[in-house]
Every structure is written in structure tokens, then in C-alpha cells.
Design an enzyme around this catalytic site. Structure first.
Site, mmCIF file in Angstrom:
data_model
loop_
_atom_site.group_PDB
_atom_site.id
_atom_site.type_symbol
_atom_site.label_atom_id
_atom_site.label_comp_id
_atom_site.label_asym_id
_atom_site.label_seq_id
_atom_site.Cartn_x
_atom_site.Cartn_y
_atom_site.Cartn_z
ATOM 1 N N ASP A 29 58.296 40.293 3.818
ATOM 2 C CA ASP A 29 59.106 39.299 4.517
ATOM 3 C C ASP A 29 58.787 37.910 3.967
ATOM 4 O O ASP A 29 57.631 37.566 3.742
ATOM 5 C CB ASP A 29 58.815 39.354 6.019
ATOM 6 C CG ASP A 29 59.867 38.633 6.839
ATOM 7 O OD1 ASP A 29 60.631 39.300 7.555
ATOM 8 O OD2 ASP A 29 59.904 37.384 6.760
ATOM 9 N N ASN A 86 65.525 44.695 15.178
ATOM 10 C CA ASN A 86 66.288 43.783 16.008
ATOM 11 C C ASN A 86 67.774 44.092 15.872
ATOM 12 O O ASN A 86 68.240 44.485 14.800
ATOM 13 C CB ASN A 86 66.027 42.335 15.589
ATOM 14 C CG ASN A 86 64.563 41.940 15.772
ATOM 15 O OD1 ASN A 86 63.942 42.292 16.766
ATOM 16 N ND2 ASN A 86 64.009 41.222 14.804
ATOM 17 N N HIS A 99 67.335 46.675 9.104
ATOM 18 C CA HIS A 99 65.998 46.667 8.514
ATOM 19 C C HIS A 99 64.963 46.936 9.589
ATOM 20 O O HIS A 99 65.112 46.532 10.742
ATOM 21 C CB HIS A 99 65.709 45.342 7.793
ATOM 22 C CG HIS A 99 65.988 44.127 8.606
ATOM 23 N ND1 HIS A 99 67.257 43.634 8.813
ATOM 24 C CD2 HIS A 99 65.149 43.289 9.273
ATOM 25 C CE1 HIS A 99 67.191 42.553 9.569
ATOM 26 N NE2 HIS A 99 65.925 42.324 9.867
HETATM 27 P P1 DGP Z 1 65.660 39.777 11.671
HETATM 28 O O1 DGP Z 1 65.394 38.631 12.584
HETATM 29 O O2 DGP Z 1 65.234 41.107 12.279
HETATM 30 O O3 DGP Z 1 67.072 39.792 11.152
HETATM 31 O O4 DGP Z 1 64.687 39.572 10.450
HETATM 32 C C1 DGP Z 1 65.088 39.058 9.228
HETATM 33 C C2 DGP Z 1 63.854 38.833 8.408
HETATM 34 O O5 DGP Z 1 64.241 38.741 7.051
HETATM 35 C C3 DGP Z 1 63.094 37.566 8.741
HETATM 36 O O6 DGP Z 1 61.796 37.898 9.215
HETATM 37 C C4 DGP Z 1 63.000 36.793 7.443
HETATM 38 C C5 DGP Z 1 63.413 37.806 6.403
HETATM 39 N N1 DGP Z 1 64.189 37.266 5.307
HETATM 40 C C6 DGP Z 1 65.343 36.574 5.388
HETATM 41 N N2 DGP Z 1 65.800 36.236 4.175
HETATM 42 C C7 DGP Z 1 64.899 36.761 3.289
HETATM 43 C C8 DGP Z 1 64.819 36.746 1.875
HETATM 44 O O7 DGP Z 1 65.664 36.205 1.156
HETATM 45 N N3 DGP Z 1 63.743 37.369 1.319
HETATM 46 C C9 DGP Z 1 62.790 37.995 2.068
HETATM 47 N N4 DGP Z 1 61.783 38.572 1.432
HETATM 48 N N5 DGP Z 1 62.839 38.032 3.424
HETATM 49 C C10 DGP Z 1 63.885 37.409 4.013
#
Ligand code: DGP
Length: 114
Positions: A29, A86, A99
Site C-alpha cells: 500500500d 472495504n 482489493h
Molecule cells: P480502500 O480505502 O479500501 O479503497 O483502500 C485503497 C488503498 O489503496 C489505500 O490504502 C491506498 C492505496 N492506494 C491508492 N492508490 C495507490 C497507488 O497508486 N499505489 C499503491 N501502492 N497503493 C495505492
């Protein structure tokens, strides 16, 4: 629905990918909430849990089995970890590509804010 996650899956955007096969892509993340914070993402574009269908049963099981294996590889399987999916606004979903969050490496605290 294409999000940044589809670009990561296709190798068109950077991410710290820890595992990838023909069904899932797993990467760290970008804004980790714990020492270990990995997203287990189906390569198939499924927006939310609401969009799952019967044909996705095996895929969802595979996401969990992959999380279990990664937890072991990250060394957090015995100390414990949290798995979160979520869904939509009240669930706190920000990226509309299904995810599974794998988080651990510290006590994760209460499950939700009361
Ligand atoms: P949610 O709130 O369940 O939709 O979580 C989305 C997660 O995705 C959040 O913890 C941050 C992560 N995230 C968003 N954009 C990116 C990205 O471009 N790269 C990575 N590695 N993580 C991301």
C-alpha cells in the site's frame, strides 16, 4: 471501470509488487497503516464486493489463500494480522477495484471506531 490498480496490474504504473500471477497482483500500500500493508487485488476488474458473481467464488477464495501465504512470507502469521475489504462510501472504499488489505506487524487495535 479502470483505476490505477489496473495500470499497476498491467505494469503501466509503478508499485512495490510482492507477488503476481494470472489471477492476482499483490503490492504494498502506498500509504501503509501498519508495518506490513499489502493489497491483494484480482487482475479481473471487479469494482466492489457488490459486483461479485457466482463465477468469482474460486477467485475470492484464492485472494484469501494468497493473503495467508503472504502473511507467512512476511513473518506475521503467528503474531497475527487483519484482513479487510472495504465496500463503497460507508465502508471507506477509495479505489473502485476490489482489493483485500493484509495488515500486520503491530497490534491492529479495535476493529472499528465506535
Ligand atoms: P480502500 O480505502 O479500501 O479503497 O483502500 C485503497 C488503498 O489503496 C489505500 O490504502 C491506498 C492505496 N492506494 C491508492 N492508490 C495507490 C497507488 O497508486 N499505489 C499503491 N501502492 N497503493 C495505492
Amino acid at each position: 471501470m479502470s483505476t490505477i490498480f489496473s495500470k499497476i496490474i498491467r505494469g503501466e504504473a509503478d508499485a512495490d509488487i510482492v507477488y503476481q500471477d494470472d489471477r492476482v497482483t499483490c503490492f504494498r500500500d502506498i500509504n501503509p497503516a501498519a508495518p506490513v500493508h499489502i493489497l491483494i487485488v484480482p487482475n479481473k476488474e471487479i469494482a466492489t464486493v457488490n459486483d461479485l458473481s457466482d463465477e468469482d467464488q474460486v477467485l475470492v477464495g484464492y485472494m484469501f489463500l494468497t493473503a495467508k501465504r503472504l502473511a507467512r512470507e512476511e513473518g506475521i502469521h503467528e503474531s497475527g494480522y487483519r484482513l479487510i475489504i472495504n465496500c463503497n462510501r460507508d465502508g471507506g472504499q477509495v479505489v473502485d477495484h476490489l482489493h483485500l488489505h493484509l495488515m500486520g506487524g503491530r497490534p491492529m487495535g479495535p476493529m472499528v471506531v465506535r
